[in-house]
Write an enzyme that holds these catalytic residues in place. Structure first.
Site, PDB file in Angstrom:
ATOM      1  N   GLY A 275       0.857  -1.194   0.000  1.00  0.00           N
ATOM      2  CA  GLY A 275       0.000   0.000   0.000  1.00  0.00           C
ATOM      3  C   GLY A 275       0.887   1.235   0.000  1.00  0.00           C
ATOM      4  N   LYS A 345       3.297   1.555   5.731  1.00  0.00           N
ATOM      5  CA  LYS A 345       3.304   2.914   6.287  1.00  0.00           C
ATOM      6  C   LYS A 345       1.947   3.587   6.095  1.00  0.00           C
ATOM      7  CE  LYS A 345       5.523   7.369   5.931  1.00  0.00           C
ATOM      8  NZ  LYS A 345       4.735   8.054   4.899  1.00  0.00           N
ATOM      9  N   HIS A 349      -3.825   2.540   9.835  1.00  0.00           N
ATOM     10  CA  HIS A 349      -4.705   3.573  10.415  1.00  0.00           C
ATOM     11  C   HIS A 349      -5.939   3.837   9.543  1.00  0.00           C
ATOM     12  CE1 HIS A 349      -2.623   7.392   8.485  1.00  0.00           C
ATOM     13  NE2 HIS A 349      -2.990   6.513   7.580  1.00  0.00           N
TER      14      HIS A 349
HETATM   15  C1  LIG Z   1      -2.690   6.710   3.477  1.00  0.00           C
HETATM   16  S1  LIG Z   1      -2.136   6.098   1.931  1.00  0.00           S
HETATM   17  C2  LIG Z   1      -0.495   5.616   2.377  1.00  0.00           C
HETATM   18  C3  LIG Z   1       0.393   5.486   1.209  1.00  0.00           C
HETATM   19  C4  LIG Z   1       1.873   5.189   1.521  1.00  0.00           C
HETATM   20  N1  LIG Z   1       2.045   4.022   2.345  1.00  0.00           N
HETATM   21  C5  LIG Z   1       2.534   6.393   2.160  1.00  0.00           C
HETATM   22  O1  LIG Z   1       2.734   6.403   3.376  1.00  0.00           O
HETATM   23  O2  LIG Z   1       2.856   7.335   1.399  1.00  0.00           O
HETATM   24  C6  LIG Z   1      -3.022   4.572   1.831  1.00  0.00           C
HETATM   25  C7  LIG Z   1      -2.775   3.833   0.530  1.00  0.00           C
HETATM   26  O3  LIG Z   1      -3.459   2.559   0.603  1.00  0.00           O
HETATM   27  C8  LIG Z   1      -3.877   2.233  -0.703  1.00  0.00           C
HETATM   28  N2  LIG Z   1      -4.899   1.182  -0.642  1.00  0.00           N
HETATM   29  C9  LIG Z   1      -6.185   1.277  -0.214  1.00  0.00           C
HETATM   30  N3  LIG Z   1      -6.798   0.081  -0.277  1.00  0.00           N
HETATM   31  C10 LIG Z   1      -5.872  -0.784  -0.759  1.00  0.00           C
HETATM   32  C11 LIG Z   1      -5.899  -2.178  -1.029  1.00  0.00           C
HETATM   33  N4  LIG Z   1      -6.992  -2.902  -0.812  1.00  0.00           N
HETATM   34  N5  LIG Z   1      -4.770  -2.751  -1.492  1.00  0.00           N
HETATM   35  C12 LIG Z   1      -3.646  -2.008  -1.714  1.00  0.00           C
HETATM   36  N6  LIG Z   1      -3.564  -0.685  -1.475  1.00  0.00           N
HETATM   37  C13 LIG Z   1      -4.668  -0.082  -0.997  1.00  0.00           C
HETATM   38  C14 LIG Z   1      -4.362   3.564  -1.237  1.00  0.00           C
HETATM   39  O4  LIG Z   1      -4.471   3.556  -2.644  1.00  0.00           O
HETATM   40  C15 LIG Z   1      -3.303   4.518  -0.705  1.00  0.00           C
HETATM   41  O5  LIG Z   1      -2.257   4.707  -1.616  1.00  0.00           O
END
Ligand SMILES: C[S@@+](CC[C@H](N)C(=O)[O-])C[C@H]1O[C@@H](n2cnc3c(N)ncnc32)[C@H](O)[C@@H]1O
Length: 476
Positions: A275, A345, A349
């Protein structure tokens, strides 16, 4: 006569200012000037632990003195009226005022000229700007003449005002990301926040941990999570991607590099950023550890955006295979089985506990015995001393440094970013930030044991890294 709280706070304030100045003098760095635009080097002093600690104590003591001496209705209205100021900031920010003020320089710009440039009503602009200037966001240098400050310049996209006004949907391109994160909070998060009580008041959603029972869904009037919403609303989705870079800007530069002893890993270690968004964390790793294999996983539309950004920042690196951008849903089987580190990361949350257990279980299934799980999240401190973390067996780094009495143990509002983000998580996802003990239980339920918490120098960051190892899964 015993010292009053005011005198005790004054003593903290005074000794901390002495320490900050002497530490900065010795290191040849300056205490930043509020009236100068923000630059990353102006934060250099905060990399010195003693200076960072002194700055936190100064902020905490000053705010506590202020709470003692200010008329209570005024303090109350600083909270009640938080959304009024958010609305004012959004109006001036979205109408390109920050960029216009940058171009006008230190002598400032009259609201009449701002209005001529952005088409807004000068008198309304003046009222918004004045309300914000009262909090050091913008400055009224002469009647109706405003400039940027260190605070307002943070949301400068850095792009020419003409471009920002002509093409607002693209204005965050090439920015530091701070403008995008602020715009995201002032737009979809602001609107979701307005429905917090309605969500809690409704017995159908009161106790729910389902993403579709969030205040955000109520605010858009349909059961659609944020990621699906971003598929439909391209501008907001792209802005969120850029906002994640802004998130990093709120932390010490390259915080990822000091988040874990990366150099203890084998040279060709594989780091899987689960993610990982557009791969913001991996930018720092790619720069400092050129031999690591980096895998950034996210949803398809984010991976597409990531491809463009990596090509811009590190041309050719994806073709070499050093960096892989992979579409992967973290609720499904994890394809990377030989990871040295699973980096997670600011993901957990976004989800309530039952969903986090599903994500952590997929990682557990794919992890080798020596795979490290590195979770980077805010460890929310209590507002009082936390006696649970006193035990001699406590995990290294579990307990945050606490401020001395009579300050609040958590350093008060000078350290309130983790509470802000905790609220945002509720508004947007019906999820939350967690305390250390909450994390320990959650991870244990999915077969992970916390071995250490890595905290940044001075702990001035609001994201800590939790290092965990795979252990036996508890029987169901
Ligand atoms: C708060 S962002 C954090 C991104 C990164 N880890 C950072 O700290 O810059 C949450 C991320 O989770 C991804 N996400 C949401 N649901 C997901 C899923 N089922 N599988 C993979 N990624 C997902 C979103 O697209 C987003 O990029």
């Amino acid at each position: 006569m015993p010292a009053t709280a005011l005198r005790e706070l004054l003593a903290i304030l005074s000794s901390s200012i002495d320490l900050l100045e002497s530490t900065c003098d010795a290191a040849g760095v300056a205490v930043p000037d509020l009236h100068e635009p923000f630059t990353p080097p102006s934060e250099a002093f905060r990399a010195i632990p003693a200076a960072a600690e002194a700055a936190s104590l100064i902020g905490a003591a000053a705010l506590q003195i202020e709470a003692i001496v200010t008329p209570p209705p005024v303090t109350l209205y600083r909270i009640v009226g938080g959304n009024f100021r958010s609305a004012a900031l959004r109006a001036v920010f979205e109408s390109g005022v920050t960029e216009l003020l940058r171009e006008a320089g230190p002598q400032g710009m009259h609201v009449r000229d701002i209005g001529a440039a952005n088409g807004q009503e000068p008198e309304k602009l003046a009222r918004f700007l004045r309300a914000l200037a009262t909090h050091h966001v913008y400055r009224e240098v002469a009647p109706n003449v405003f400039t940027n400050t260190r605070i307002s310049s943070l949301i400068d996209t850095g792009n020419p005002s003409k471009e920002v006004l002509a093409n607002p949907d693209k204005k965050h391109s090439g920015s530091t990301g701070m403008s995008a994160i602020a715009a995201h909070h002032l737009d979809e998060v602001f609107k979701a926040a307005a429905f917090a009580w309605e969500t809690l008041d409704d017995p159908k959603t009161r106790h729910s941990g389902e993403p579709l029972d969030s205040p955000f869904c109520r605010s858009i009037g349909k059961p659609q999570d944020l990621w699906a919403h971003y598929k439909e609303n391209k501008m907001r989705g792209e802005r969120f991607g850029i906002a994640m870079q802004g998130m990093e800007k709120m932390q010490p530069q390259d915080a990822i590099v000091t988040a874990f002893p990366w150099s203890t890993l084998p040279k060709n270690a594989k780091i899987v950023d689960v993610g990982g968004g557009i791969g913001t964390s991996c930018f720092g790793l790619a720069r400092h550890f050129p031999e690591f294999k980096l895998v950034v996983q996210d949803l398809p539309q984010v991976v597409k955006q990531a491809g463009e950004i990596w090509e811009e920042k590190f041309p050719g690196v994806v073709e070499t295979g050093r960096v892989t951008l992979q579409e992967h849903d973290f609720f499904t089987t994890q394809p990377q089985k030989d990871a040295s580190v699973f980096l997670v990361k600011q993901i957990l949350h976004d989800w309530s506990d039952p969903y986090c257990v599903k994500i952590l279980s997929q990682l557990w299934e794919a992890a080798a015995p020596d795979t490290t799980l590195l979770i980077m999240e805010s460890l929310v401190p209590l507002a009082c001393h936390d006696p649970e973390l006193d035990a001699p067996s406590a995990i290294p780094g579990a307990a945050a440094k606490e401020a001395p009495a009579p300050l609040l143990a958590n350093y008060g509002a000078t350290n309130d970013m983790s509470y802000n983000i905790d609220m945002v998580m509720f508004f947007m996802f019906n999820s939350q930030e967690r305390t250390f003990l909450h994390f320990q239980k959650l991870l244990a339920s999915a077969g992970w044991e916390i071995v250490k918490v890595h905290r940044q120098a001075g702990d001035s960051t609001f994201v800590q890294s939790i290092e965990a190892k795979k252990v036996e899964k508890p029987s169901a």
